[in-house]
Design an enzyme around this catalytic site. Sequence first.
Site, PDB file in Angstrom:
ATOM      1  CG  HIS A   9      -1.765   1.181   1.409  1.00 55.80           C
ATOM      2  ND1 HIS A   9      -3.119   1.171   1.196  1.00 55.80           N
ATOM      3  CD2 HIS A   9      -1.472   2.460   1.792  1.00 55.80           C
ATOM      4  CE1 HIS A   9      -3.620   2.367   1.430  1.00 55.80           C
ATOM      5  NE2 HIS A   9      -2.631   3.172   1.796  1.00 55.80           N
ATOM      6  CD  GLU A  10       1.577   3.652   3.713  1.00 57.43           C
ATOM      7  OE1 GLU A  10       1.787   4.715   3.090  1.00 57.43           O
ATOM      8  OE2 GLU A  10       0.562   3.461   4.405  1.00 57.43           O
ATOM      9  CG  HIS A  53       0.343   6.448  -0.604  1.00 63.79           C
ATOM     10  ND1 HIS A  53      -0.717   7.069  -1.222  1.00 63.79           N
ATOM     11  CD2 HIS A  53      -0.165   5.906   0.544  1.00 63.79           C
ATOM     12  CE1 HIS A  53      -1.816   6.915  -0.498  1.00 63.79           C
ATOM     13  NE2 HIS A  53      -1.504   6.208   0.567  1.00 63.79           N
ATOM     14  CG  HIS A  69       0.177   9.132  -6.831  1.00 64.92           C
ATOM     15  ND1 HIS A  69      -0.907   9.539  -6.079  1.00 64.92           N
ATOM     16  CD2 HIS A  69       0.020   9.739  -8.039  1.00 64.92           C
ATOM     17  CE1 HIS A  69      -1.679  10.317  -6.805  1.00 64.92           C
ATOM     18  NE2 HIS A  69      -1.140  10.464  -7.993  1.00 64.92           N
TER      19      HIS A  69
END
Length: 712
Positions: free
Chosen positions: A492-493, A496, A499
């Site tokens: 998940h991290e 980010h 992104h």
Amino acid sequence: MRKIVLLLAFAAMTVVSCEKTQKPLADNPLTAEWNTPYEVPPFDIVESRHYEPALEYAMAVHSAEIDAIVRNNDEPAFENVILAYDNAGELLSRVRNTFEMVASADKDDVLAAAEERLMPKLAAHYDEILLNEELFAKIDLLYNKRGALDLTARQMRLLEKIHNRFVRAGALLNRADKKRLKEINSELSAISVKYGNNILAATNAYMLLLDRDQLDGLPASVRDAAADRAAAAGHAGKWAFTLHKPSWIPFLTYSTKRDLREQIYTAYLKRCDGGDFDNRPLINDFIRLRTEKAHLLGYESYADYVIADEMAGDKKAVYSLLEDIWTPALERASDELEQMQTLFERDFAGETFASWDWWYYAEKLRKRDYSLDEEMLRPYFSSDNVRHGIFFLANRLYGLTFRPVSLPVYNDECSAFMVSDSDDTLLGILYFDLYPRDGKGAGAWCGYYREPTYDENGVRKAPVVGIVCNFPRPVGDTPAQLSTDDVSTLFHEFGHALHFLFSNTTYRGLLDVEGDFVELPSQIMENWAFETDVLNNYATHYRTGDVIPKHLVDKLHRSGLFNQGFATTELVASALSDLDIHSLESYDGEFDVDAFEYDALNDRRGLIPQIEPRYHYPYFSHIFDGGYSAGYYFYIWAEVLDKDAFDAFRQTGDLFDRRTAEKFRREILEKGGSEDGMTMYRAFRGSDPDRTPLLKARGLWNEPEEESAEQE
């Protein structure tokens, strides 16, 4: 989560120096040029004492840059107003980003004290800019004649976003209301720091010290970590359990000692709910001030104010989504409870199943129904292996390469990697900080130390990004072994981080996306974490090197929907409690925050007492000091997007399909906020998102009955 902070993103401008603001450049490594490899923060020479004067100086520089825009007597134009505004504050941006990342991950007394002093000053600084009448007059002039300015699409988007930011910050208010708004923002900033520090202090203050005869049921890895923790705290010969997630969750999952499970879980749930670190008065202050702020800005509630600027648009859309999920999730959770109840009654006939029993009996149920024990999986999920897994995935999807590099770090436990694009050009620098310590906040997050920028020649300067987690620590020669939840968290991290690394917007004012879009890039990465082809690459036994066996992978997949009623209910419960408290349309004096939450969830919506919301108000950091106020629903909203987007990969027949990945990068990851979220999503997917994949992924989907072949 992505750390959301009140930042105005800007690039450097030439500033007329003055004696008052010149000195820090000579003796403060944060305000001098960062002559480090890849221009990372000079952590090797930065001390905690440097941050406060550096931020004071950077604010002064930023103010001078803004003043230059206001004093410019040329006819207002995009270049001398909008672009100049967007180009201001680069120094403040990188110093503040670095300060906030380090203060969250490695706080000491000096940083804590500086934070309490600086946050109100920073709030006041941004208010002085956003409520500057002369500056807004120029922006408003350009906005009102924007159709005649011959702007590109991105220039128009930047102008509109900046104008909207000023309006939402109070630029249209009268002077008395602006003055009051500044006071409110200053107070909110101060209590936010106090709230977060209380959580950190309360978490660090608790320790459950046990003797050997109190360890029944705990796996060797959990015992070893507890012994190591106790020894580090000066209690050699004991076993210590804390309120950090890698400690209390395994204890609840495996300990046969029901009274001790109750003790540690109650301590977790009651953090900051009374005592020396009581956050309940601060929550009253938050709601009082946020409600008043919303009224000043023309909204009925703070939730209305927040959501008006998100993809959802209004509260009705958010409540509709949450309530559509709430009922089937709660029904599924009740079914899960009924299955566990049989096991519980064998152990405690005549007693009542409680919330501290859920993890323990859920694990028993998983062993019974799926022959799967979390401890069977951990040896295949060492932290280094999982990190290799995310690197492998990024290489398959986007052609990225990750090389370890020796760089300055703020803590010796950090590691750094150079990230190269498919053409071997530098994409960015990525730091990892994976293990808990006393100065680190709970949870996991990803943020910038330095944003992606463009120099005066239009050359991209690569971002410096950090991933911070709280995973189980290595013990002796045994590497850190992650749970399946930890594995999902790192994927998940990392989403980010991608992104941030891919972001390729010319203007800093277009970096940020809507809050309920921001979790799409992170959550989509979780979908790959346990796919067979990905597991076969990274899930190898830390001791033998053997690839995870097929029978374990099959068990993991079969159990994919296990306990989803509980997981969904606790998540949606927190999203609803956040939305409810921020939907108050008036503050009528101090109220009991515990009673408010209980009424909202248990009395009105039927939350069963065996499930606690993921966060209670006194330690709900996301919504009171983490940037997700009235926005915890972001995770569910974005999950609709991520499950539908992942279906795009499934539909190709190749989960690593490069054409689909490149389209996702081009239409979603690179654009930042250059377009609104739904426009970008439709450009990628070709249609609006469908909720069906989300409901199926959480086991909440019932296939519609086929219509009778005969017509009546």
